[in-house]
Design an enzyme around this catalytic site. Sequence first.
Site, PDB file in Angstrom:
ATOM      1  CB  CYS A 191      -0.879  -0.050   1.243  1.00 51.53           C
ATOM      2  SG  CYS A 191      -2.003   1.336   1.375  1.00 51.53           S
TER       3      CYS A 191
ATOM      4  CB  CYS B  82      -4.535  13.724   2.272  1.00 55.08           C
ATOM      5  SG  CYS B  82      -5.771  13.700   0.954  1.00 55.08           S
TER       6      CYS B  82
ATOM      7  N   GLY C  86      -2.429  10.282   1.059  1.00 53.39           N
ATOM      8  CA  GLY C  86      -2.543  11.212  -0.059  1.00 53.39           C
ATOM      9  C   GLY C  86      -3.590  10.839  -1.084  1.00 53.39           C
ATOM     10  CD  GLU C  87      -7.394  11.541  -4.675  1.00 57.02           C
ATOM     11  OE1 GLU C  87      -8.135  10.994  -3.861  1.00 57.02           O
ATOM     12  OE2 GLU C  87      -7.139  11.054  -5.801  1.00 57.02           O
TER      13      GLU C  87
ATOM     14  CB  SER D 143      -7.839   4.015  -3.891  1.00 58.92           C
ATOM     15  OG  SER D 143      -8.940   4.507  -3.172  1.00 58.92           O
TER      16      SER D 143
ATOM     17  CB  SER E 229     -12.852   6.683  -1.587  1.00 60.78           C
ATOM     18  OG  SER E 229     -11.617   6.020  -1.509  1.00 60.78           O
ATOM     19  CG  LEU E 230     -19.835   5.651  -3.734  1.00 59.47           C
ATOM     20  CD1 LEU E 230     -19.704   6.783  -4.739  1.00 59.47           C
ATOM     21  CD2 LEU E 230     -20.657   4.503  -4.336  1.00 59.47           C
ATOM     22  CG  HIS E 231     -16.300   6.194   1.687  1.00 62.02           C
ATOM     23  ND1 HIS E 231     -15.906   4.877   1.795  1.00 62.02           N
ATOM     24  CD2 HIS E 231     -15.168   6.888   1.397  1.00 62.02           C
ATOM     25  CE1 HIS E 231     -14.609   4.791   1.594  1.00 62.02           C
ATOM     26  NE2 HIS E 231     -14.139   5.987   1.337  1.00 62.02           N
TER      27      HIS E 231
ATOM     28  CG  ASN F  93      -9.418   0.171  10.111  1.00 65.02           C
ATOM     29  OD1 ASN F  93      -9.634  -0.831  10.779  1.00 65.02           O
ATOM     30  ND2 ASN F  93      -9.198   0.118   8.806  1.00 65.02           N
TER      31      ASN F  93
ATOM     32  CB  CYS G 294      -8.169   1.511   5.386  1.00 66.26           C
ATOM     33  SG  CYS G 294      -8.038   0.094   4.367  1.00 66.26           S
TER      34      CYS G 294
END
Length: 384
Positions: free
Chosen positions: A115, A122, A177-178, A209, A231-233, A308, A351
Amino acid sequence: MSSLSSQLPSSLVGLDRAALKQVLANIGVAEKEQNMRVRQIWSWLYVHGVQEIDKMTTLSGALREQLGEHHTLERLTISEKQVSEDGTRKYLFKLHDGHEIETVYIPETDRGTLCVSSQVGCTLNCTFCHTGTMRLVRNLEPHEIVGQLIAVRDDLADWHNNESKRAVSNIVMMGMGEPLYNTDHVITALNVMSDGDGTALSKRRITLSTSGVVPDIARVGDATGVMLAISLHAVRDDLRNELVPLNKKYPIEELLEACRAYPGLSNARRITFEYVMLKDVNDSDADARELVRVLSGIPAKINLIPFNPWPGSPYECSSRNRIMKFADIVNHAGYASPVRTPRGRDIMAACGQLKSASEKMSAAERKQAELAAQRLSQPVDIRE
Ligand code: SAH
Ligand code: SF4
């Protein structure tokens, strides 16, 4: 040294072909020789993982000497390494300017996933994410992104000729980060990592992602061919505006439109939609049904992520039963919906828990986080 060469890092590790060519030009290698030399250096760096310029034995002694005058094969510095009871490893790397980033290695029976971070911190402030609370932010250079893979391969003694023996088989751009706020550098880095003459990670085994930077989604797909995760959420704009504030700029419908247009999308190459399970926030049966509805027509996988916790986080993770019920609805609609087993929670490597030690937690905060992690560290379920 010329001004160009002084812009290049002294270490060759992580450089792409264009930068290596520049290195050679700067030390006076003739233009017609450069491509061949780049090919040789590439193989030493990314197939063999050599750590000394002198081991690049296909280069002439004179060239090795010249390279050695200006350059090294130095790796990112590991300033801390923690190994979880489940085998997950969290690395804290110190960059040349003192900033720190985190990289997590997750071993599984059939694969090993790295990862990787794309930025220090970010800017996006998703309310459930620890990284979003960091103050310091800068984009990583391509060589700092590739450098994470190289340093972990060293640490795991993972320079095998036989690909099937490799410890790191998959990459997810899901660290700090994005990635699509650093798109150019991420594209360069992904193309180095997937280069067939080098580290040769399959594009099918690399997943980027994004929280939904709509204008760059097609571009990264075209330029790299990697798999996409979103990353919808949340499935309603009012709630997603709150959880993922970037939604105010690129609302759900626009985001899904960009997904439908993702280059190479097919049933064999689905988009993964990540959905963090937040108790009483986004985890109702109605939410699950709406999720299925909004995704209809898009080749998709849904990845449910148990939330998390981190010190001071404003949410709780949904109960095990609630997650199972939510997953059932999504499954019945025909979607694979693996629930991501939290990995490395005991070392804050899961995560959304990443945050560099430059903003170290107080001892009390760490204790609180460990206790919370222990309470939640029962694996939920995995269905692939
Ligand atoms: N910035 C990118 C990639 C890094 S985050 C993105 O947002 O997609 C990687 C994944 O972890 C994202 O899906 C993110 O939403 C999720 N995540 C963040 N914080 C989390 C937390 N506390 N618990 C579980 N998942 C989290
Ligand atoms: Fe940034 Fe992703 Fe965390 Fe949002 S979830 S703050 S985009 S790292």
